[in-house]
Design an enzyme around this catalytic site. Structure first.
Site, PDB file in Angstrom:
ATOM      1  N   GLY A 441       0.817  -1.204   0.000  1.00 17.81           N
ATOM      2  CA  GLY A 441       0.000   0.000   0.000  1.00 17.81           C
ATOM      3  C   GLY A 441       0.850   1.252   0.000  1.00 17.81           C
ATOM      4  O   GLY A 441       2.003   1.252   0.425  1.00 17.81           O
ATOM      5  N   GLY A 443       0.414   5.571   0.866  1.00 15.72           N
ATOM      6  CA  GLY A 443      -0.442   6.609   1.415  1.00 15.72           C
ATOM      7  C   GLY A 443       0.199   7.969   1.289  1.00 15.72           C
ATOM      8  O   GLY A 443       1.284   8.129   0.718  1.00 15.72           O
ATOM      9  N   GLY A 444      -0.467   8.961   1.840  1.00 21.06           N
ATOM     10  CA  GLY A 444       0.011  10.333   1.738  1.00 21.06           C
ATOM     11  C   GLY A 444       1.322  10.563   2.445  1.00 21.06           C
ATOM     12  O   GLY A 444       2.046  11.498   2.126  1.00 21.06           O
ATOM     13  N   GLY A 446       3.625   7.822   3.205  1.00 24.33           N
ATOM     14  CA  GLY A 446       4.624   6.782   3.077  1.00 24.33           C
ATOM     15  C   GLY A 446       4.160   5.577   2.287  1.00 24.33           C
ATOM     16  O   GLY A 446       3.027   5.508   1.805  1.00 24.33           O
ATOM     17  N   THR A 447       5.107   4.634   2.142  1.00 27.44           N
ATOM     18  CA  THR A 447       4.868   3.368   1.452  1.00 27.44           C
ATOM     19  C   THR A 447       4.947   2.244   2.477  1.00 27.44           C
ATOM     20  O   THR A 447       5.804   2.260   3.358  1.00 27.44           O
ATOM     21  CB  THR A 447       5.931   3.148   0.358  1.00 27.44           C
ATOM     22  OG1 THR A 447       5.887   4.246  -0.550  1.00 27.44           O
ATOM     23  CG2 THR A 447       5.678   1.851  -0.396  1.00 27.44           C
ATOM     24  N   VAL A 448       4.066   1.263   2.374  1.00 26.05           N
ATOM     25  CA  VAL A 448       3.995   0.178   3.350  1.00 26.05           C
ATOM     26  C   VAL A 448       4.426  -1.123   2.683  1.00 26.05           C
ATOM     27  O   VAL A 448       3.938  -1.475   1.602  1.00 26.05           O
ATOM     28  CB  VAL A 448       2.576   0.033   3.933  1.00 26.05           C
ATOM     29  CG1 VAL A 448       2.543  -1.075   4.975  1.00 26.05           C
ATOM     30  CG2 VAL A 448       2.117   1.345   4.546  1.00 26.05           C
ATOM     31  N   LYS A 462       6.329   0.704   7.487  1.00 25.67           N
ATOM     32  CA  LYS A 462       5.972   1.955   6.815  1.00 25.67           C
ATOM     33  C   LYS A 462       7.220   2.799   6.632  1.00 25.67           C
ATOM     34  O   LYS A 462       7.922   3.121   7.580  1.00 25.67           O
ATOM     35  CB  LYS A 462       4.931   2.721   7.641  1.00 25.67           C
ATOM     36  CG  LYS A 462       4.494   4.039   7.003  1.00 25.67           C
ATOM     37  CD  LYS A 462       3.405   4.702   7.836  1.00 25.67           C
ATOM     38  CE  LYS A 462       2.980   6.029   7.240  1.00 25.67           C
ATOM     39  NZ  LYS A 462       1.964   6.710   8.043  1.00 25.67           N
ATOM     40  N   ASP A 562      -8.581  11.924  11.063  1.00 20.27           N
ATOM     41  CA  ASP A 562      -8.692  11.429   9.690  1.00 20.27           C
ATOM     42  C   ASP A 562      -9.373  10.061   9.670  1.00 20.27           C
ATOM     43  O   ASP A 562      -8.850   9.090   9.120  1.00 20.27           O
ATOM     44  CB  ASP A 562      -7.303  11.354   9.046  1.00 20.27           C
ATOM     45  CG  ASP A 562      -7.394  11.272   7.526  1.00 20.27           C
ATOM     46  OD1 ASP A 562      -8.412  11.716   6.960  1.00 20.27           O
ATOM     47  OD2 ASP A 562      -6.444  10.764   6.908  1.00 20.27           O
TER      48      ASP A 562
END
Length: 772
Positions: A441, A443-444, A446-448, A462, A562
């Site tokens: 995945g 996200g805004g 980082g990368t997981v 992460k 959020d």
């Protein structure tokens, strides 16, 4: 008696018959010695006399030039030093021509004669000064130019080379009415110039006017003419009206007499002696001396000022190899190789070659030195690399907020469980060096990556998105670490550890295998039909319990800020795990609300927070209300692919409730023919969570308790019955809410309308996504 006649007389005396020499008296011997002395003096350095000057003003006087009786070679080399004006001025011979410089190495002399001029007024010529110069051992250098200035000027000169016929040349300068006078140009307009023939020893300058300057007397009353060294004069327009220079520099070439080198060598007064030689490259007339190679100085004298040996070794003006020794010798130098080497020692020669034994010694010495140097360099490199790595890790630790994190942990008195600090090697091994196939995945923030630790635990790692993090991004990263470190709840994703000593910070979480809630209700085809209502209700209840814990039970209240399906993870049993606390805020216990920059995701943002910037726990309640609506409808909170009235899901859902069209907006994958009472209750709860005013919304604790009750009621009567026991409540939602209901104001809906949403889209708000 001339010097040459003295020489002849001496030779005659020396060659007297032997019989007669016996009769030579003592007087004869004295006369002979005196004559010989005079002859030697005649050929010696004239400047040896005490009355010879070595300088006059700023000009050095060296033989064959001289000032004073007996100090110069011939009358052409006489320098008259005039002291009447204060500062001594050297003059050429006995003329008024000033000497500026003289050179024995170049055989040149720079003089400054008076400029010739011819002036007129309305009555005609009023003044004229036209120059003549006659030379013997000197010639006018071809490095000069003959220049004339004026607007009605005819200038010429007559010259002569020895006994040759006269040479005439010159130029004309005029200024027509339409002519353009250009600075720096002597092309015939206001100024003209002509080359000087080589070898002239006599010149006569004459100036004339075609019209006696009668048409332009105000503009150009005079004409000027002169010889000048090339490059020493730059014409200007102002020179026409008033030429300010009384003298101009010109060059003279000189030589000794009129005889060639071979002819002069047989004469007693030949000047090239000692370490000097006659210049065979000079074609005459006369001859010139130059120092032999390896010597420098005045080639016309034999004393200390004459040609002296150049020490090439001292001046480093040699081509000896670096390991050869330079030895100066008269007029040259030699190169001596050091012990164990042979050759001439010169770079251009054989150089210095090592003997066989020397080669072996050198080879052995070089090998040993190279090994020692290699060991030292390797050791030094490893030390420096280790030091560099330590400094780099310290830099990244500070850059990633390590110090700030330490300060906050110490400020909280270490009350929370400490997360494990991983090494970078452990995390690289767990993710196969962060292979792209391990990405689960993005996200805004980082990368997981999916990883497997050495103890076979599956984790989610992460990695921060940007290496050049701003202070705000570092604050958010540290925020997430701090919040997750102090939370221990089964419905909040667990932080296992972190690593801060790389360019990008890393967080290690428990791995949640079943994706996000968004995947199940929006993105994954074929899953929604199996995603039943009882699963959705349980997920909603567990999410509400987690948020209630954050708001009410944590040591310091936490607002997630959020809440959305992307940040709700599901394990293999569909147990909800709230994640992504990068945007969360710790709220001091004594504060109800907190002023912050608006942050969150469009479609889930609390409209009151958006307008006032005042963040409260009711902001999470609003976002959770949108999640409830998504669970009910299976639609995204915001979609521009839908009709304008349906783009904002919260607005559309509330409007459908009011109009009694709840069944039409429910998710078709729920396969409902009528509405169960649990859905009606959850819909009514969602409506209360979505009220514009935060004070009118329930708390998350109230929401959690209510959802727990609904879930418990549904479990007790499971399986569901088709009819709802609460007929009045079902009828109320199906027929629509009255205008007196709590979420209306004066008969009109007071929540954010679609037009309000359009204005909201103009705000710059960072969306927060978990990426897990």
């Amino acid at each position: 008696m001339t010097k040459s006649s003295w020489h002849v007389d001496i030779r005659a005396l020396i060659t007297l018959p032997q019989a007669k020499t016996a009769k030579i008296t003592t007087m004869h011997l004295k006369i002979l010695i005196a004559i010989a002395t005079i002859a030697v003096l005649g050929s010696a350095n004239a400047q040896d006399y005490p009355n010879c000057r070595s300088s006059c003003g700023n000009v050095n006087i060296t033989f064959p030039f001289g000032s004073g009786k007996g100090c110069y070679h011939s009358s052409d080399f006489l320098v008259t030093c005039n002291k009447s004006s204060g500062e001594p001025i050297p003059y050429f011979r006995e003329s008024n021509i000033v000497i500026s410089n003289m050179s024995t190495s170049k055989s040149e002399m720079q003089i400054s004669p008076i400029v010739s001029h011819d002036c007129y007024n309305e009555s005609g010529r009023v003044e004229s000064d036209q120059r003549i110069l006659t030379l013997r051992d000197f010639r006018i250098s071809s490095k000069n130019k003959f220049v004339a200035i004026g607007c009605d000027t005819n200038a010429r000169f007559r010259g002569r080379r020895g006994n040759d016929s006269d040479i005439f040349t010159g130029c004309i300068s005029s200024c027509g009415r339409n002519s353009t006078i250009t600075n720096g140009s002597c092309s015939g307009v206001g100024c003209c110039e002509v080359a000087v023939p080589e070898g002239m020893n006599v010149y006569d300058i004459s100036l004339g006017s075609f019209n006696n300057h009668e048409n332009i007397t105000d503009f150009n009353p005079c004409s000027y003419a002169f010889f000048v060294e090339e490059g020493k004069f730059n014409f200007s327009m102002t020179d026409i009206a008033h030429f300010e220079s009384e003298r101009m520099p010109m060059l003279l070439d000189w030589a000794i007499g009129n005889l060639t080198c071979n002819q002069a060598k047989g004469m007693g007064n030949f000047l090239c002696r000692g370490n000097s030689t006659c210049d065979q490259d000079y074609g005459g007339p006369g001859y010139r001396c130059r120092c032999r190679e390896g010597y420098e100085g005045n080639p016309y004298v034999v004393d200390a000022a004459g040609c002296k040996d150049i020490d090439e070794c001292d001046l480093r003006n040699h081509d000896c190899e670096h390991d050869a020794h330079c030895v100066n010798i008269p007029g040259n130098y030699t190169c001596t190789c050091r012990e164990g080497y042979s050759g001439d020692g010169r770079k251009a020669g054989t150089g210095c070659t090592a003997d066989e034994s020397t080669v072996i010694k050198i080879g052995l010495g070089i090998s040993v030195s190279a090994i020692i140097l290699l060991i030292f360099v390797t050791w030094l490199y490893l030390i420096l690399q280790k030091r560099k790595l330590m400094m780099l890790r310290e830099k990244f630790f500070k850059q990633n907020g390590g110090i700030m994190l330490q300060q906050r942990i110490s400020g909280d008195r270490g009350s929370r469980d400490q997360a494990r600090v991983f090494t970078i090697d452990e995390l690289k091994k767990a993710t196969n060096n962060f292979d792209d196939t391990r990405i689960i995945g993005k996200g805004g923030y980082g990368t997981v990556y999916k990883g497997v630790l050495s103890d076979n635990r599956i984790v989610a790692i992460k990695k921060s998105m940007l290496p050049d993090q701003t202070e705000t991004q570092i604050e958010q990263f540290i925020n997430e670490v701090l919040i997750l470190s102090q939370i221990n709840h089964r419905n909040v994703v667990k932080l296992i550890g972190c690593f801060l000593e790389t360019e990008v910070p890393l967080l290690v979480y428990e791995f949640i295998p079943n994706g996000t809630l968004s995947d199940h209700i929006h993105n994954v085809k074929g899953k929604s039909s199996a995603f039943t209502w009882d699963i959705r209700l349980r997920i909603a209840t567990e999410t509400a319990e987690a948020l209630s814990y954050l708001h009410s039970s944590a040591s310091v209240p936490i607002i997630h800020r959020d809440v959305k399906p992307m940040n709700i993870l599901l394990d293999e049993n569909y147990v909800a795990k709230v994640a992504d606390f990068g945007a969360s805020k710790l709220i001091p216990i004594d504060q109800i609300e907190l002023a912050t920059i608006v942050q969150g995701t469009l479609g889930y943002l609390d409209p009151e927070y958006l307008q006032t910037n005042q963040l409260t726990d009711k902001s999470d309640v609003y976002s959770f209300g949108v999640v409830l609506v998504e669970l009910l409808t299976g639609k995204k909170a915001l979609s521009f692919d839908r009709p304008e009235a349906e783009r904002n899901l919260a607005i559309y859902f509330l409007y459908s409730l009011k109009e009694g069209r709840l069944l039409q907006v429910l998710d078709e994958h729920l396969q409902l023919n009528d509405i169960p009472s649990e859905i009606i209750q959850v819909s009514r709860l969602a409506e209360r969570c979505l009220r514009v005013k935060g004070d009118e919304r329930p708390t998350m604790k109230e929401v959690a308790i209510e959802l727990q009750g609904i879930l418990a009621s549904m479990i007790q009567k499971h399986p569901w019955v088709e009819s709802s026991p609460n007929e009045n409540e079902g009828e109320y939602l199906l027929k629509g809410l009255t205008n007196d209901d709590e979420y209306t104001n004066g008969g009109s809906i007071s929540i954010v309308s679609s037009s309000t949403f359009d204005s909201m889209s103009k705000h710059t708000i960072l969306p927060i996504a978990s990426g897990r």
